[in-house]
Every structure is written in C-alpha cells, then in structure tokens.
Design a protein around this motif. Structure first.
Motif, PDB file in Angstrom:
ATOM      1  N   GLU A 315       0.835  -1.211   0.000  1.00 35.48           N
ATOM      2  CA  GLU A 315       0.000   0.000   0.000  1.00 35.48           C
ATOM      3  C   GLU A 315       0.861   1.248   0.000  1.00 35.48           C
ATOM      4  OE1 GLU A 315      -2.711  -0.491   3.274  1.00 35.48           O
ATOM      5  OE2 GLU A 315      -3.958  -1.882   2.100  1.00 35.48           O
ATOM      6  N   LYS A 316       1.874   1.249   0.848  1.00 36.70           N
ATOM      7  CA  LYS A 316       2.750   2.429   0.928  1.00 36.70           C
ATOM      8  C   LYS A 316       3.534   2.615  -0.371  1.00 36.70           C
ATOM      9  CE  LYS A 316       3.390   1.915   5.873  1.00 36.70           C
ATOM     10  NZ  LYS A 316       2.415   2.889   6.378  1.00 36.70           N
ATOM     11  N   MET A 317       4.039   1.513  -0.925  1.00 37.64           N
ATOM     12  CA  MET A 317       4.864   1.627  -2.132  1.00 37.64           C
ATOM     13  C   MET A 317       4.041   2.082  -3.339  1.00 37.64           C
ATOM     14  SD  MET A 317       7.229  -1.707  -1.474  1.00 37.64           S
ATOM     15  CE  MET A 317       8.274  -1.620  -2.924  1.00 37.64           C
ATOM     16  N   LYS A 318       2.805   1.591  -3.396  1.00 36.76           N
ATOM     17  CA  LYS A 318       1.948   1.957  -4.531  1.00 36.76           C
ATOM     18  C   LYS A 318       1.646   3.447  -4.567  1.00 36.76           C
ATOM     19  CE  LYS A 318      -0.762  -2.236  -5.064  1.00 36.76           C
ATOM     20  NZ  LYS A 318      -2.098  -2.778  -4.747  1.00 36.76           N
ATOM     21  N   SER A 319       1.661   4.079  -3.399  1.00 34.60           N
ATOM     22  CA  SER A 319       1.321   5.504  -3.347  1.00 34.60           C
ATOM     23  C   SER A 319       2.511   6.387  -3.731  1.00 34.60           C
ATOM     24  CB  SER A 319       0.822   5.867  -1.943  1.00 34.60           C
ATOM     25  OG  SER A 319       1.907   5.840  -1.041  1.00 34.60           O
ATOM     26  N   ILE A 320       3.674   5.764  -3.972  1.00 30.88           N
ATOM     27  CA  ILE A 320       4.859   6.556  -4.333  1.00 30.88           C
ATOM     28  C   ILE A 320       4.952   6.673  -5.858  1.00 30.88           C
ATOM     29  CG2 ILE A 320       7.387   6.668  -4.190  1.00 30.88           C
ATOM     30  CD1 ILE A 320       7.074   4.865  -1.616  1.00 30.88           C
ATOM     31  N   ASP A 321       5.145   7.889  -6.324  1.00 34.21           N
ATOM     32  CA  ASP A 321       5.240   8.136  -7.773  1.00 34.21           C
ATOM     33  C   ASP A 321       6.373   7.343  -8.405  1.00 34.21           C
ATOM     34  OD1 ASP A 321       3.164   9.729  -8.262  1.00 34.21           O
ATOM     35  OD2 ASP A 321       4.290  11.627  -8.301  1.00 34.21           O
ATOM     36  N   GLY A 322       6.074   6.726  -9.558  1.00 33.07           N
ATOM     37  CA  GLY A 322       7.136   6.077 -10.323  1.00 33.07           C
ATOM     38  C   GLY A 322       7.510   4.694  -9.848  1.00 33.07           C
ATOM     39  N   ILE A 323       6.772   4.153  -8.872  1.00 31.22           N
ATOM     40  CA  ILE A 323       7.059   2.800  -8.385  1.00 31.22           C
ATOM     41  C   ILE A 323       6.013   1.851  -8.952  1.00 31.22           C
ATOM     42  CG2 ILE A 323       7.234   1.292  -6.348  1.00 31.22           C
ATOM     43  CD1 ILE A 323       9.493   3.371  -6.580  1.00 31.22           C
ATOM     44  N   LYS A 324       6.483   0.791  -9.573  1.00 32.33           N
ATOM     45  CA  LYS A 324       5.559  -0.187 -10.146  1.00 32.33           C
ATOM     46  C   LYS A 324       5.927  -1.572  -9.617  1.00 32.33           C
ATOM     47  CE  LYS A 324       3.671  -1.727 -14.497  1.00 32.33           C
ATOM     48  NZ  LYS A 324       2.381  -1.803 -13.803  1.00 32.33           N
ATOM     49  N   ILE A 325       4.936  -2.237  -9.030  1.00 35.12           N
ATOM     50  CA  ILE A 325       5.168  -3.559  -8.458  1.00 35.12           C
ATOM     51  C   ILE A 325       4.838  -4.631  -9.494  1.00 35.12           C
ATOM     52  CG2 ILE A 325       4.394  -5.177  -6.664  1.00 35.12           C
ATOM     53  CD1 ILE A 325       3.914  -2.620  -4.906  1.00 35.12           C
ATOM     54  N   LEU A 326       5.738  -5.595  -9.655  1.00 34.65           N
ATOM     55  CA  LEU A 326       5.498  -6.677 -10.618  1.00 34.65           C
ATOM     56  C   LEU A 326       4.548  -7.722 -10.032  1.00 34.65           C
ATOM     57  CD1 LEU A 326       8.952  -7.557 -12.228  1.00 34.65           C
ATOM     58  CD2 LEU A 326       7.291  -5.850 -12.925  1.00 34.65           C
ATOM     59  N   GLY A 327       3.799  -8.361 -10.912  1.00 41.96           N
ATOM     60  CA  GLY A 327       2.907  -9.438 -10.491  1.00 41.96           C
ATOM     61  C   GLY A 327       1.550  -8.909 -10.074  1.00 41.96           C
ATOM     62  N   SER A 328       0.899  -9.650  -9.199  1.00 40.37           N
ATOM     63  CA  SER A 328      -0.463  -9.319  -8.811  1.00 40.37           C
ATOM     64  C   SER A 328      -0.543  -8.007  -8.038  1.00 40.37           C
ATOM     65  CB  SER A 328      -1.032 -10.457  -7.958  1.00 40.37           C
ATOM     66  OG  SER A 328      -2.278 -10.092  -7.438  1.00 40.37           O
ATOM     67  N   ASP A 329      -1.701  -7.343  -8.146  1.00 41.51           N
ATOM     68  CA  ASP A 329      -1.983  -6.158  -7.339  1.00 41.51           C
ATOM     69  C   ASP A 329      -2.382  -6.529  -5.926  1.00 41.51           C
ATOM     70  OD1 ASP A 329      -1.484  -4.002  -8.858  1.00 41.51           O
ATOM     71  OD2 ASP A 329      -3.518  -3.843  -9.710  1.00 41.51           O
ATOM     72  N   ASP A 330      -2.746  -7.797  -5.748  1.00 46.63           N
ATOM     73  CA  ASP A 330      -3.294  -8.249  -4.477  1.00 46.63           C
ATOM     74  C   ASP A 330      -2.165  -8.725  -3.554  1.00 46.63           C
ATOM     75  OD1 ASP A 330      -4.603  -9.440  -2.423  1.00 46.63           O
ATOM     76  OD2 ASP A 330      -5.895 -10.712  -3.674  1.00 46.63           O
ATOM     77  N   PRO A 331      -2.017  -8.083  -2.390  1.00 39.21           N
ATOM     78  CA  PRO A 331      -0.929  -8.478  -1.474  1.00 39.21           C
ATOM     79  C   PRO A 331      -0.986  -9.960  -1.094  1.00 39.21           C
ATOM     80  CG  PRO A 331      -2.035  -6.496  -0.673  1.00 39.21           C
ATOM     81  CD  PRO A 331      -2.824  -6.985  -1.857  1.00 39.21           C
ATOM     82  N   LYS A 332      -2.198 -10.544  -1.125  1.00 41.11           N
ATOM     83  CA  LYS A 332      -2.309 -11.962  -0.752  1.00 41.11           C
ATOM     84  C   LYS A 332      -1.568 -12.858  -1.732  1.00 41.11           C
ATOM     85  CE  LYS A 332      -6.927 -11.712   1.272  1.00 41.11           C
ATOM     86  NZ  LYS A 332      -7.597 -10.783   0.305  1.00 41.11           N
TER      87      LYS A 332
END
Lengths: 420, 142
Positions: A315-332
């Motif tokens: 949640e915290k990382m997603k709110s930072i500009d320019g950060i993209k998480i690989l894989g699912s959007d779901d933390p589970k």
C-alpha cells in the motif's frame, strides 16, 4: 481488520535474532537468505560440544550419538513436510544441489532422445539449468510453461503442453520474484493423469507457508535450510520412496555403499545412497532446530505477520510516484515478496540508495532471467535497468516500523536521483 | 548505518542528461564493455586518428554510476592523445582505489565527483567500466 503487532510479540521474536540487534539495518532480503535464531545456533553448537563424531562409521557410543542426532533431524524434517518416511529425505548442501542431484539421476534413469521436460518460465536458474543440461545430454527438449502477466499459471495451458513425450514438470511452488503460490496440487493431478512426474522447487514456499508433500502429491520437492533460519550448507531433496529407490546414485564414495569389490559395488539403502561422503550433521541438527522454531512460533503467526507486513508495504509503495510492483496487485498473492521497478532509476542505484538508508534489498535479475525477460517483453518494454528489478522480501521478524522506514527510503529514490 | 549516498548533482546530472550518449557517425574504434554480474553494458565509440581521440560517444544501459562515469570520461578525453587519455585513466583507477593525490584528482575535473566510490566496493566495477573499455580500445593494435 488486519493483524495487530504487539510489542511483546515483536520483542519476543526479535530477541531470537541477534544480528537484527547487532547491526543498525533493516533486513529485507529474506528471499535470498534469512537471519538465524539463537535456538538454531545453539543446537549447532550443542551438537559439536556434545555429540560430534563421524556418523555411521564408528562402533563407539559417540559415533552412535552423532548418527542418532543426524537421523533424528531427518525424521523431524520428514514430519515437517509430511513425508511418508525418513528415507524420503535426502540431505544436500542446498536446493540447487538437490535439483542437480535429481536432474542428473532421474534423467539418467528415464530420459530418452526426443523426450520433453516442461519447465515453468518463473524458475530460479537452479531449477532450470540442471534440466536444460540434462535435456542436452539425452537429446531431450525443454518446453516452457509460461505465466500470465500477473504471474499466475493456468492449468489449461499446462494440459496443452503435455504430450506422449513429456516426462517431467519442474515448477516452483512460490516464485522468488513474484511471490505467487502456484496450484501445485492441481498441477500434480494433471501430471499424474498423464504419467508425468512433478518436481517442485520449495525454496520459497517451505519457509513461508505450510507445505505437505502428501497433500500436494508431488513426486519431488527441494528446499534450502539457509532460507528457513538454518545455516548455509544444508538442504533437502524430498522424493517419493518408490521413485528414489529406482534412481541411480549421483555421487560415489564413502558411506553410500553396501559392498565394494574390485570390479563393482552395491549401494546403500535410501536415503544413504544419495549421501556420499561424510555428511553435514551439524547442519542437519540446526535445520531440525529451525523446524522446531517454525512449529513453536506456528505458521498461523508467521503468515499473519508476513501477510500484514506485505499488505502495508505494498500500500505504501503503490502511493509513491514512479514505483511499479510486478505481479499481482493483491498483497495476498505476494507472500512477502515485492519486486518493483523505479521509473528512470536503475535497480542497482535503487538498492544503493536504500542501503544508504539502512535497508537491505536485492537488485538484479534474482537468478530468474527467463522470467524477467519474459515480463519485460510482454509488458514493460523499456525502463532503466533493462530486465533488472529491485526486490523487497519480508520475514515474520520484520516489523511495521521497518516497513514504514523501507517505504520512506523508497520515496527518496527518485528525488535523490534528480527525478521529481 | 551504511555509507551516506554519494549520488551528488554532478553524477545525477550526467546520468539524466548525458552529453555524449549517442551513436557516433562512422566511428573507427568500437568496443563493448560489460559487467555481467550487474548488467551494465556500454558500447564506446571513437574516431581515433594519428594517436588522437578526435570524437567519442557511448550508447548502452546501466546504473547511474556506470553511465555518468562514461559520460564524464568522454568529456575529458576528447581531443587528447592516447598517452594523455591513458594517464587520466590511470589517475581515475587509482582514485577509485583511494590512491590518487588531490592534485591528480583535480586533473579529472568532474570525474572527481566519483571519488567516494572508493568507499563502495560493490560499485567500483560500475565506475571503472567506461575507463576500462577506453584502456582496451586504445591498447588495441594500431
């Protein structure tokens, strides 16, 4: 909602991990290796202070004690993953050695020219290269099982890849890049319906979720001790007894024989025929202590903590500009593993800046180049660092405060590099 | 706590806005430099005639340190003879090892911005990639 991290629980857990107190760092490279609890180090020390001798060989009591310590550890590991007997647990140095042993021995036994081995695209190099090499040796073919963009693997796709030539499926239980758990039980069912063997890389799953080989009905499973609180240098190959029994030895030498003549030899019973030379008793004893640590703390607590940490971190990382998480959007779907891209900044610079903030994370290709290349090709196209990414990997001993400080460090990366 | 970050303005500026990152027209010396462990990959391109580096550029991918260092290097060596360039390279490599004097480091001009890499063993290979590749290119047989 969520899991409450009490100070009492944090303190109790962290009291077991001296390194976390001795170094002013936030350790979030747990998918590479975990820190070691005092309970594990004490078990190792106690073995060498009380029971050490060369096992199996000696007639004297001390050697028998060493043998017992080793075999008792094997039993505890067998129980931990639900193996039918101790004979199904082969001790190795690490998961890589386990796959090398398996690929070399099993392929010598069953692989013929023109056969096919299915390997998932998400494999760590250690569960890919041994199969690639074995395929070359016997004129077989490696077929890739590709994932979807979110990292999931579809059973239908697997079915479409299996044919009369397919002998083995090698696939990870939990991706070291995407953190996603694969439906191994279903894949095993499909494999067995088609007379295909399934070998599973449990290096990331065994330390983070309950794994039961009987329930999953896998034929083989590999994992490393050092990723689950034990020292480096002890690992496990699990295999169904009826399968291991038929496989030829991988290494030859002491302790793995029954009788030796000038011309020939017969080999010891399982699992000893796969454990040539003097074995790592201290490592096995420490691994058993790690297993006891897991059992005492319990997977419920471990998973509650890791999932809550993962959710907060994402949640915290997603709110930072320019950060993209690989894989699912779901933390589970991440089980503590958060691999990300920082727009405009190379992952090595990301890791260096985070290191300057005291946060240890991994940058690079995470020994999974085919997966990162694949994800890069299908989605990302272009970003600083090519296929490389940065990975945060959490463990139950991390805290919410650490997650907060990690996210603060991530927020500093792009400004620090002159990108607003 | 680990070393404070050394991503100073000189470095980030050369990384984000390189002066010399482009395809050189008709280079006569081209060399690829790679750090396999971290994926830095640059291709150094020179117009090198009569022992003088007349023009130079680079293309490629890598971390800010490898990219900025190569960019700064090219600014320094354009117009220089082989001997002058190799001398600068020698100073740079010694600076990274923490063995160059302040006077010498001054000769590197903006290259001095990478001085603190000497405290970051994991990043040394990134910083010297451009210079190492230049050494190789200049020491190729005439």
């Amino acid at each position: 909602m969520g899991y409450t991290f009490t100070k009492e629980e944090n303190d109790r857990i962290r009291a077991s991990f001296p390194l976390l107190a001795n170094r002013d760092i936030i350790y979030m490279d747990n998918a590479a290796t975990t820190q070691k609890p005092v309970e594990v180090m004490e078990a190792w020390r106690k073995y060498y202070e009380h029971d050490n001798a060369n096992p199996f060989r000696g007639v004297y009591g001390l050697s028998v004690d060493a043998t017992d310590a080793y075999e008792d550890s094997r039993k505890q590991v067998a129980d931990f993953i639900g193996a039918a007997s101790s004979g199904e647990i082969v001790f190795t140095r690490n998961a890589s050695e386990s796959v090398n042993l398996l690929a070399a021995s099993l392929c010598e036994q069953i692989l013929e020219q023109g056969d096919e081995i299915i390997v998932s695209i998400a494999e760590h190099h250690s569960n890919f290269l041994p199969w690639q090499q074995a395929a070359k040796r016997y004129g077989a073919k490696v077929v890739f099982f590709e994932c979807e963009e979110d990292g999931s693997f579809r059973a239908e796709k697997l079915k479409s890849l299996i044919n009369d030539k397919t002998k083995i499926l090698a696939i990870t239980h939990l991706s070291n890049v995407l953190g996603r758990v694969n439906d191994i039980k279903e894949f095993a069912r499909i494999c067995h319906e088609n007379d295909v063997l399934i070998s599973v890389d449990g290096a990331q799953s065994v330390p983070h979720i309950p794994v039961n080989v009987k329930e999953l009905d896998v034929d083989f499973l590999q994992f490393s001790g050092h990723k689950m609180l034990a020292p480096m240098g002890i690992g496990v190959l699990y295999g169904k007894e009826k399968l291991l029994d038929k496989m030829p030895p991988y290494m030859y030498g002491g302790e793995m024989i029954e009788t030796v003549t000038r011309e020939n030899a017969t080999y010891a019973e399982l699992p000893h025929k796969f454990e040539a030379g003097t074995v790592n008793v201290g490592g096995a004893v420490a691994l058993a202590a790690a297993v006891r640590y897991y059992n005492e703390l319990g997977f419920e607590t471990i998973m509650n903590r890791e999932r809550a940490l993962t959710k907060a971190a994402m949640e915290k990382m997603k709110s930072i500009d320019g950060i993209k998480i690989l894989g699912s959007d779901d933390p589970k779907e991440h089980e503590g593993i958060i691999t990300f891209i920082t727009d405009g900044v190379h992952p090595h610079d990301v890791a260096a800046i985070m290191d300057a903030e005291g946060v240890c994370v991994r940058a690079g290709h995470h020994c999974a180049q085919p997966l990162l290349q694949y994800l890069y090709d299908i989605r990302e196209k272009k970003y600083a660092g090519g296929i490389s990414t940065t990975r945060v990997s959490l463990a139950f001993y991390n805290t919410m405060e650490e997650v907060e400080r990690m996210a603060e460090a991530v927020a500093k990366i792009r400004p620090e590099m002159g990108i607003i | 706590m680990a070393e404070r970050t050394f991503y100073n303005e000189v470095l980030t500026d050369h990384n984000l806005h390189p002066d010399n990152k482009y395809q050189l027209k008709d280079p006569n010396r081209v060399k690829e430099g790679v750090n396999p462990s971290c994926g830095d990959d640059i291709i150094l391109q020179l117009k090198y005639n009569d022992g003088i580096i007349e023009e130079a550029s680079f293309v490629g991918e890598g971390c800010a340190i490898s990219q900025a260092s190569a960019d700064i290097m090219i600014n320094l060596v354009i117009g220089k003879t082989k001997e002058e360039a190799l001398k600068l390279s020698d100073i740079f490599l010694r600076m990274i090892k923490g063995e160059a004097s302040d006077e010498e480091i001054e000769e590197l001009e903006e290259g001095g911005a990478l001085k603190d890499i000497s405290h970051m063993p994991a990043r040394v290979k990134c910083a010297v990639l451009g210079w190492r590749t230049l050494d190789e290119i200049l020491n190729e047989d005439e």
